[in-house]
Design an enzyme around this catalytic site. Structure first.
Site, PDB file in Angstrom:
ATOM      1  N   CYS A 128       3.309  27.272   6.226  1.00 15.77           N
ATOM      2  CA  CYS A 128       4.701  27.219   5.602  1.00 15.77           C
ATOM      3  C   CYS A 128       5.012  26.797   4.003  1.00 15.77           C
ATOM      4  O   CYS A 128       6.521  27.462   3.661  1.00 15.77           O
ATOM      5  CB  CYS A 128       5.684  25.652   6.312  1.00 15.77           C
ATOM      6  N   HIS A 266      11.957  24.911   2.224  1.00 19.39           N
ATOM      7  CA  HIS A 266      11.888  25.404   3.648  1.00 19.39           C
ATOM      8  C   HIS A 266      12.607  25.003   4.506  1.00 19.39           C
ATOM      9  O   HIS A 266      12.903  23.594   5.096  1.00 19.39           O
ATOM     10  CB  HIS A 266       9.713  24.952   3.703  1.00 19.39           C
ATOM     11  N   ASN A 296      12.327  27.208  12.598  1.00 21.60           N
ATOM     12  CA  ASN A 296      11.179  26.999  11.242  1.00 21.60           C
ATOM     13  C   ASN A 296      10.623  28.624  11.852  1.00 21.60           C
ATOM     14  O   ASN A 296       9.693  28.704  12.820  1.00 21.60           O
ATOM     15  CB  ASN A 296      10.469  25.726  11.813  1.00 21.60           C
TER      16      ASN A 296
HETATM   17  N1  COA Z   1      13.601  17.157  23.552  1.00 18.39           N
HETATM   18  C1  COA Z   1      13.813  15.875  24.182  1.00 18.39           C
HETATM   19  N2  COA Z   1      12.746  15.073  23.512  1.00 18.39           N
HETATM   20  C2  COA Z   1      11.842  14.816  23.363  1.00 18.39           C
HETATM   21  C3  COA Z   1      11.238  16.552  22.593  1.00 18.39           C
HETATM   22  C4  COA Z   1      12.513  17.353  23.437  1.00 18.39           C
HETATM   23  N3  COA Z   1      12.141  18.515  22.683  1.00 18.39           N
HETATM   24  N4  COA Z   1      10.334  16.213  22.147  1.00 18.39           N
HETATM   25  C5  COA Z   1       9.771  15.800  22.161  1.00 18.39           C
HETATM   26  N5  COA Z   1      10.401  14.147  22.735  1.00 18.39           N
HETATM   27  C6  COA Z   1      10.438  12.938  23.006  1.00 18.39           C
HETATM   28  C7  COA Z   1       8.898  12.487  22.342  1.00 18.39           C
HETATM   29  O1  COA Z   1       8.113  12.693  23.557  1.00 18.39           O
HETATM   30  C8  COA Z   1       8.994  10.792  21.971  1.00 18.39           C
HETATM   31  O2  COA Z   1       9.926  10.453  23.519  1.00 18.39           O
HETATM   32  P1  COA Z   1       9.064   9.120  23.662  1.00 18.39           P
HETATM   33  O3  COA Z   1       9.273   8.165  22.862  1.00 18.39           O
HETATM   34  O4  COA Z   1       9.829   8.223  25.283  1.00 18.39           O
HETATM   35  O5  COA Z   1       7.192   8.609  23.516  1.00 18.39           O
HETATM   36  C9  COA Z   1       9.874  10.780  21.249  1.00 18.39           C
HETATM   37  O6  COA Z   1      11.228  12.404  21.809  1.00 18.39           O
HETATM   38  C10 COA Z   1      10.208  11.511  20.037  1.00 18.39           C
HETATM   39  O7  COA Z   1      11.404  11.051  19.317  1.00 18.39           O
HETATM   40  P2  COA Z   1      11.180  10.617  17.869  1.00 18.39           P
HETATM   41  O8  COA Z   1      10.377  10.319  17.156  1.00 18.39           O
HETATM   42  O9  COA Z   1      12.335   9.548  17.623  1.00 18.39           O
HETATM   43  O10 COA Z   1      11.718  12.317  17.147  1.00 18.39           O
HETATM   44  P3  COA Z   1      12.159  11.769  15.864  1.00 18.39           P
HETATM   45  O11 COA Z   1      13.086  11.916  15.452  1.00 18.39           O
HETATM   46  O12 COA Z   1      10.553  12.347  15.125  1.00 18.39           O
HETATM   47  O13 COA Z   1      11.950  13.985  15.961  1.00 18.39           O
HETATM   48  C11 COA Z   1      10.797  15.867  15.340  1.00 18.39           C
HETATM   49  C12 COA Z   1      10.803  15.361  16.605  1.00 18.39           C
HETATM   50  C13 COA Z   1       9.409  16.881  15.928  1.00 18.39           C
HETATM   51  C14 COA Z   1      12.099  17.154  15.583  1.00 18.39           C
HETATM   52  C15 COA Z   1      10.630  15.420  13.989  1.00 18.39           C
HETATM   53  O14 COA Z   1       9.626  14.164  13.877  1.00 18.39           O
HETATM   54  C16 COA Z   1       9.940  16.077  13.192  1.00 18.39           C
HETATM   55  O15 COA Z   1      10.837  17.848  13.022  1.00 18.39           O
HETATM   56  N6  COA Z   1       8.303  16.932  12.566  1.00 18.39           N
HETATM   57  C17 COA Z   1       8.641  17.497  11.256  1.00 18.39           C
HETATM   58  C18 COA Z   1       8.050  18.902  12.412  1.00 18.39           C
HETATM   59  C19 COA Z   1       8.293  19.879  11.413  1.00 18.39           C
HETATM   60  O16 COA Z   1       8.697  19.870  10.874  1.00 18.39           O
HETATM   61  N7  COA Z   1       6.788  20.531  11.593  1.00 18.39           N
HETATM   62  C20 COA Z   1       5.853  21.876  10.992  1.00 18.39           C
HETATM   63  C21 COA Z   1       6.685  21.488   9.942  1.00 18.39           C
HETATM   64  S1  COA Z   1       5.987  23.064   8.689  1.00 18.39           S
END
Ligand code: COA
Length: 342
Positions: A128, A266, A296
């Site tokens: 990215c 990004h 993204n």
């Molecule tokens: N829908 C519903 N629930 C989901 C889900 C979805 N699409 N994806 C994950 N979950 C659940 C998980 O299973 C987890 O459940 P658990 O707590 O029972 O284990 C929970 O939601 C995760 O919640 P949380 O950790 O609070 O989520 P978050 O606020 O960290 O958000 C992301 C998750 C992935 C959106 C966030 O961490 C993020 O954006 N990270 C960066 C990722 C990124 O940008 N990657 C590309 C890089 S270029």
């Protein structure tokens, strides 16, 4: 926004910058729009979860017969038209991508061929961060006397993520953005701050299909040929590195956040973008975001956002842009770009 007059722009350049202008800008988004509700029909997720965690409302998905090079070629043609140039005017083609048509053989040579030219053409794989890395490569080429460089960020990430994996399938979209860069006093590119930390690529990677673990029937059966990530870790990394890198660029330019007309990070997650803008000291009205529309799109996200800004009259000649990105590798990078069209 109307930029403050910059009477010194053509005579005094920032340290670490080059007289490089965007001669043309273009983008391509596939017709198919996939909403969060569309995804929720097949995945255990909701529109509300996706919007509140990521800010994404929808993303585009490429047509079944298309590959990354097709998206890239369409964006390239749009950028050339915008520049009033023909493919024969281009001296080098760079494609920033992590989702190439083929594991072996680059996208850039295919794009060059689609355009009917035989010029040096290579891919930049910094995930990215690829577009910002590509700008750095283009600056280097131009500094050594190259003619106009066509830089394209193009991705088809919906093909690289597991449609059954709600952790990642909701995040990504497809598209391409292209810019033609040339040596010209009308614009300014740099300084840059780029970095990489390859100590643990497994935080964001595709385990199977490379030379570390070639594809087998078993590991494909386990769906390990799709990209996977440790989301929270990446989130923290992104906020820390994009903000530090943005501040480093401003410091080396001798500028502060008030000198930035538009901040384009990004487009991975609105919470990440807001946290970075807050740390750098840039108010929301000077940030341009498209993550709600495109999801993204990895290396395509910044040029797509630039094209969106320009098409919505938010980008004008003389605007000083701060670009910043992070991605797999792990990689990060930032730079200043003063928008100028010859
Ligand atoms: N829908 C519903 N629930 C989901 C889900 C979805 N699409 N994806 C994950 N979950 C659940 C998980 O299973 C987890 O459940 P658990 O707590 O029972 O284990 C929970 O939601 C995760 O919640 P949380 O950790 O609070 O989520 P978050 O606020 O960290 O958000 C992301 C998750 C992935 C959106 C966030 O961490 C993020 O954006 N990270 C960066 C990722 C990124 O940008 N990657 C590309 C890089 S270029």
């Amino acid at each position: 926004m109307t930029p403050a007059p910059r009477t010194d722009a053509r005579t005094t350049r920032l340290p670490g910058s080059l007289p490089v202008a965007a001669l043309g800008l273009g983008s391509f988004l596939p017709d198919e729009v996939v909403t969060n509700d569309d995804l929720a029909e097949k995945l255990d997720t909701t529109d509300e979860w996706i919007r509140t965690r990521t800010g994404i409302h929808q993303r585009h998905r490429l047509a079944p017969d298309d590959a990354t090079s097709d998206l890239a070629t369409r964006a390239a043609r749009a950028a050339l038209d915008d520049a009033g140039m023909v493919p024969g005017d281009i001296a080098e083609v760079l494609v920033a991508t992590t989702t190439p048509d083929y594991l072996v053989s680059g996208v850039a040579p295919i794009v060059a061929d689609n355009l009917g030219i035989r010029v040096p053409a290579l891919d930049v794989n910094a995930a990215c961060s690829g577009f910002v890395y590509g700008l750095r490569q283009a600056a280097g080429l131009l500094a050594t006397g190259s003619g106009p460089v066509l830089l394209i960020g193009a991705e088809a990430f919906t093909r690289a993520v597991d449609p059954q994996d709600r952790n990642v399938a909701i995040l990504f979209g497809d598209g391409a953005g292209a810019i033609v860069l040339g040596t010209d006093d009308a614009g300014e590119l740099g300084p840059f701050d780029l970095g990489a930390d390859g100590s643990d690529p497994t935080s964001l990677y595709t385990p199977v299909g490379g030379t570390r673990e070639p594809a087998t029937v078993d590991n494909i059966d386990e769906r390990r040929n799709f990209m996977t990530m440790r989301g929270r870790e990446i989130y923290r990394f992104a906020v820390a590195h994009m903000s530090a890198s943005s501040l480093a660029v401003l410091a080396s330019a001798g500028l502060g956040p008030d000198d930035v007309d538009m901040f384009v990070g990004h487009q991975a997650n609105i919470r990440i973008l807001n946290a970075v803008a807050d740390k750098v000291g840039i108010p929301a009205e000077r940030c341009h975001t498209t993550v709600h529309l495109h999801g993204n799109t990895s290396a395509a996200s910044i040029p797509l956002a630039l094209a969106h800004a320009r098409d919505n009259d938010r980008l004008a000649p003389g605007d000083r842009l701060l670009l910043t990105a992070f991605g797999a590798g792990l990689t990060w990078g930032s730079c200043l770009l003063t928008w100028g069209t010859a």
